[in-house]
Design a protein around this motif. Structure first.
Motif, short mmCIF file in Angstrom:
data_model
loop_
_atom_site.label_atom_id
_atom_site.label_comp_id
_atom_site.label_asym_id
_atom_site.label_seq_id
_atom_site.Cartn_x
_atom_site.Cartn_y
_atom_site.Cartn_z
N UNK A 33 0.83 -1.21 0.00
CA UNK A 33 0.00 0.00 0.00
C UNK A 33 0.86 1.26 0.00
N UNK A 34 1.89 1.29 0.85
CA UNK A 34 2.80 2.44 0.86
C UNK A 34 3.47 2.59 -0.50
N UNK A 35 3.90 1.47 -1.09
CA UNK A 35 4.50 1.51 -2.42
C UNK A 35 3.54 2.03 -3.47
N UNK A 36 2.26 1.64 -3.35
CA UNK A 36 1.22 2.12 -4.28
C UNK A 36 1.05 3.63 -4.16
N UNK A 37 0.95 4.12 -2.92
CA UNK A 37 0.78 5.55 -2.69
C UNK A 37 1.97 6.34 -3.22
N UNK A 38 3.18 5.89 -2.87
CA UNK A 38 4.39 6.62 -3.28
C UNK A 38 4.53 6.62 -4.80
N UNK A 39 4.38 5.44 -5.42
CA UNK A 39 4.55 5.32 -6.87
C UNK A 39 3.54 6.13 -7.65
N UNK A 68 -5.94 4.32 -9.48
CA UNK A 68 -5.22 3.26 -8.75
C UNK A 68 -5.07 3.61 -7.28
N UNK A 69 -4.71 4.87 -7.00
CA UNK A 69 -4.53 5.31 -5.62
C UNK A 69 -5.83 5.19 -4.83
N UNK A 70 -6.92 5.67 -5.39
CA UNK A 70 -8.22 5.62 -4.72
C UNK A 70 -8.74 4.18 -4.61
N UNK A 71 -8.52 3.39 -5.65
CA UNK A 71 -8.96 1.99 -5.68
C UNK A 71 -8.28 1.20 -4.56
#
Length: 310
Positions: A33-39, A68-71
């Protein structure tokens, strides 16, 4: 459980009941999740800040990263908290909200991928008319239509969910609220609702995949008339898109185009769809796109330089 659905609480069983494995789930999902937010936020900031990433492709990539971020946010935070909770209780209203968010942002991602394929088709097959066809006004209209389409799809899911009545067990054998696991708890005949679900979500996933695959086959066929350098650049971009399409639609089709039966791999397939894919998308688009990487380097070089001068 009460017959009145609005007074209902559900208990999510999560990915595992084993305490040690729950700790592993917490760590793994937290990292993803952190990787998703940062990327994705890095892509969003880069596209908004860079003057070189003003083409329609990056306009749509911005909204893909946003979706993607919201999903991921509609699923991952709850899953992270539940991994450390003894009882994973979710209220009826929270459950319905999650169903809406899951389908709204998931559908938005699907529509943006269609728009990105359309953009690549026009850019490669009709390069002389590209700026006219894919003007800024047209791109904005297309994104607005994607938002509207996503809202209509999500409202259809919520209407189906609200028709369900619950009066028995309240244990959801899943880590999030979605129509399939809710159908198993309903105290009513769910055949018609499941048929509508497959017709709605399943048809969108399957038909969109077919459209996208046909469009990319047409694009690849048209590359025969391009120079070697042009073919290489176009192939690199299209390959990134195809990888994302497969990662998105493979699990989506598996989840939404079948009868309400349970398979041992169901949860893991949905984890790939809801957690892993939003994490991989920014990696795929940045690693395979020189323009995005260069824009990121320039952006952070400017920020570091400005900070050092203070």
């Amino acid at each position: 459980m009460q017959q009145n659905s609005t007074g209902t609480e559900f208990i999510l069983l999560g990915l595992t009941q084993d305490p040690e494995r729950q700790k592993m789930v917490f760590v793994i999902i937290f990292i993803f999740y952190v990787g998703t937010l940062v990327g994705n936020l890095l892509i969003i900031v880069t596209i908004k800040s860079s003057r070189t990433l003003g083409s329609p492709m990056y306009f749509f990539l911005f909204y893909l990263s946003l979706a993607d971020t919201c999903f991921s946010t509609s699923i991952a935070p709850r899953l992270i908290v539940d991994a450390l909770s003894a009882k994973k209780i979710i209220s009826y209203s929270e459950c319905m909200t999650q169903v809406f968010a899951l389908h709204f942002f998931g559908c938005m991602e699907v529509f943006v991928l269609i728009l990105m394929a359309m953009d690549r088709y026009v850019a490669i097959c009709k390069p002389l008319n590209y700026l006219t066809i894919m003007s800024q006004q047209v791109c904005v209209i297309l994104i607005v239509l994607a938002w509207i389409g996503s809202f209509i799809h999500s409202m259809a899911q919520i209407i189906l969910a609200l028709r369900l009545h619950f009066c028995g067990p309240n244990l959801i054998d899943h880590y999030c609220c979605d129509l399939q696991p809710l159908l198993k708890l309903a105290c009513m005949d769910t055949y018609v609702i499941n048929l509508l679900l497959v017709t709605n979500s399943g048809a969108i996933c399957l038909s969109t995949l077919v459209i996208l695959m046909i469009s990319y086959i047409v694009i690849l066929h048209s590359l025969r008339n391009h120079s070697a350098e042009g073919r290489k650049k176009a192939l690199s971009t299209c390959t990134s898109h195809v990888i994302v399409v497969v990662l998105t639609f493979g699990p989506c089709i598996f989840i939404y185009t079948r009868p309400p039966t349970t398979f041992p791999v169901d949860k893991m397939v949905e984890v790939v769809y809801t957690i892993v894919t939003p994490f991989l998308n920014p990696i795929i688009y940045t690693l395979r796109n020189g323009e995005v990487k260069n824009a990121m380097r320039k952006l952070w070089h400017v920020k570091i330089t400005s900070e050092s001068k203070r």
